[in-house]
Design an enzyme around this catalytic site. Structure first.
Site, PDB file in Angstrom:
ATOM      1  N   GLU A   7       0.837  -1.200   0.000  1.00  0.00           N
ATOM      2  CA  GLU A   7       0.000   0.000   0.000  1.00  0.00           C
ATOM      3  C   GLU A   7       0.871   1.248   0.000  1.00  0.00           C
ATOM      4  OE1 GLU A   7      -2.563   2.311  -0.689  1.00  0.00           O
ATOM      5  OE2 GLU A   7      -3.622   0.470  -0.058  1.00  0.00           O
ATOM      6  N   GLU A  10      -0.154   7.019   1.807  1.00  0.00           N
ATOM      7  CA  GLU A  10       0.265   7.261   3.188  1.00  0.00           C
ATOM      8  C   GLU A  10      -0.873   7.799   4.054  1.00  0.00           C
ATOM      9  OE1 GLU A  10       3.835   8.396   0.498  1.00  0.00           O
ATOM     10  OE2 GLU A  10       1.712   8.969   0.610  1.00  0.00           O
ATOM     11  N   SER A  63       8.098   5.609   4.848  1.00  0.00           N
ATOM     12  CA  SER A  63       7.898   7.047   4.606  1.00  0.00           C
ATOM     13  C   SER A  63       8.773   7.962   5.455  1.00  0.00           C
ATOM     14  CB  SER A  63       6.420   7.409   4.656  1.00  0.00           C
ATOM     15  OG  SER A  63       5.710   6.664   3.683  1.00  0.00           O
ATOM     16  N   CYS A  77       3.287   4.671   5.220  1.00  0.00           N
ATOM     17  CA  CYS A  77       2.545   3.912   4.218  1.00  0.00           C
ATOM     18  C   CYS A  77       2.347   2.477   4.690  1.00  0.00           C
ATOM     19  CB  CYS A  77       3.275   3.965   2.878  1.00  0.00           C
ATOM     20  SG  CYS A  77       5.005   3.449   2.989  1.00  0.00           S
ATOM     21  N   SER A 232      12.656   6.318  -1.255  1.00  0.00           N
ATOM     22  CA  SER A 232      12.185   7.421  -0.416  1.00  0.00           C
ATOM     23  C   SER A 232      13.252   8.499  -0.366  1.00  0.00           C
ATOM     24  CB  SER A 232      11.887   6.954   1.008  1.00  0.00           C
ATOM     25  OG  SER A 232      10.720   6.165   1.066  1.00  0.00           O
ATOM     26  N   HIS A 245       8.021   9.475  -2.050  1.00  0.00           N
ATOM     27  CA  HIS A 245       8.010   8.037  -1.785  1.00  0.00           C
ATOM     28  C   HIS A 245       7.456   7.325  -3.013  1.00  0.00           C
ATOM     29  CE1 HIS A 245       9.003   8.989   2.318  1.00  0.00           C
ATOM     30  NE2 HIS A 245       8.038   9.896   2.285  1.00  0.00           N
TER      31      HIS A 245
END
Length: 342
Positions: A7, A10, A63, A77, A232, A245
């Site tokens: 996923e 965020e 993140s 995230c 990142s 990100h």
């Protein structure tokens, strides 16, 4: 789209504090061991860090975290438990004579909502958890789901709470979420098989090859490459932060860009030009831009200029524009873009 994957979207939390203490370091005096304990509750760790005279910036395994003397910004995230950081951060701030005066929680719509743990499967449940974590002094509160009629599956969720009815955050915060990244551009964020570079040096190469280093040439970039893919970075430019990100896998590709800017060019770059450079790195098929005007008055011309610039330079058409007011926390503008041909 993949049935399940990482996923990228965020969850973001911003906590602002006031202090009667004259120590200019404020929240930056919180020791790393205490921060690490909070992040352990959230289910992430620090992988890289940089600091300047204004703030500390941490790249996380999921993140980023930014700590200013009177402000904390954390976005995570995956399936992280971000809201578990609220109470411990308030407690740590209190130990340094700082009092919470404003809170903002925001996120987009998850790509894999069913994979999220409680309470992140329901924004109503998230709001309940946030409200239970906040002191009663933050009495000006509002929750809103900004849902584009053209794409209801890509809503923007915002909850704010403030002790004051008038906002006083001087920066405009811009959050960009991008999905369906260009496949060729996304290749920049995969590690090459057999390479012997560590995550820091591989991250620097991704920054250079992708063109991220040209979004704000003045910024010092702290970057990190994940294995086998993903990226990142935090950018530090005086008292301004930026962060990117990237989840590059096809089927659930995602990238985010966030920065704090003033409305007009003051040496840091006009919002529309900065966002154009950031979005051009990824060439996505779906873009959303959430702009939060804190202490600044909402400027409709800035919103329109962004739409004109993205249309002219990247061929992106604004399909939806929503505006909402939050007491003590300013105005949020949420715009959705897709390529002109879609």
């Amino acid at each position: 789209m993949a049935v399940s994957g990482f996923e990228g979207f965020e969850k973001r939390l911003e906590l602002r504090f006031s202090t009667t203490n004259n120590n200019p370091m404020g929240l930056r005096l919180i020791d790393f061991e205490s921060l690490d304990q909070v992040l352990n509750e959230v289910q992430c760790t620090v992988v890289s860090a940089v600091a300047n005279q204004s703030f500390d910036a941490y790249v996380l395994s999921e993140s980023s975290l930014f700590i200013y003397p009177t402000k904390i910004i954390i976005k995570t995230c995956g399936t992280t438990q971000l809201l578990k950081s609220i109470r411990p951060f308030i407690h740590l701030a209190r130990n340094h004579n700082l009092t919470l005066r404003a809170c903002r929680y925001s996120r987009g719509s998850f790509i894999f909502p069913k994979a999220q743990p409680f309470p992140y499967t329901s924004f109503k449940d998230e709001v309940v958890i946030v409200e239970e974590s906040l002191p009663n002094s933050l009495r000006y509160r509002k929750a809103s789901v900004m849902t584009p009629s053209t794409n209801p599956s890509r809503a923007w969720h915002v909850f704010t709470a403030s002790a004051d009815v008038e906002p006083d955050e001087p920066l405009v915060v811009v959050e960009v979420c991008m999905t369906e990244l260009d496949r060729v551009n996304a290749r920049s964020f995969f590690r090459r098989k057999g390479e012997d570079k560590n995550s820091d040096s591989a991250g620097k190469e991704m920054t250079r090859l992708s063109g991220i280093d040209m979004i704000n040439a003045n910024a010092f970039i702290c970057d990190f490459a994940f294995d086998p893919c993903g990226y990142s970075m935090n950018g530090v430019d005086g008292d301004r932060y930026s962060t990117i990100h990237v989840t590059p896998e096809d089927g659930f590709s995602y990238a985010s860009f966030e920065c704090g800017l003033s409305l007009f060019d003051d040496g840091h770059g006009d919002i529309s030009e900065v966002l154009t450079r950031a979005i051009d790195v990824f060439r996505p098929d779906c873009v959303s831009v959430a702009t939060t005007y804190g202490g600044e008055d909402y400027n409709h011309e800035v919103t329109k200029r962004l739409e004109r610039t993205l249309a002219k330079k990247l061929g992106l058409t604004c399909r939806s524009r929503l505006v909402d007011e939050f007491p003590g926390s300013g105005t949020v503008v949420f715009q959705s873009f897709t390529p002109r041909w879609k």
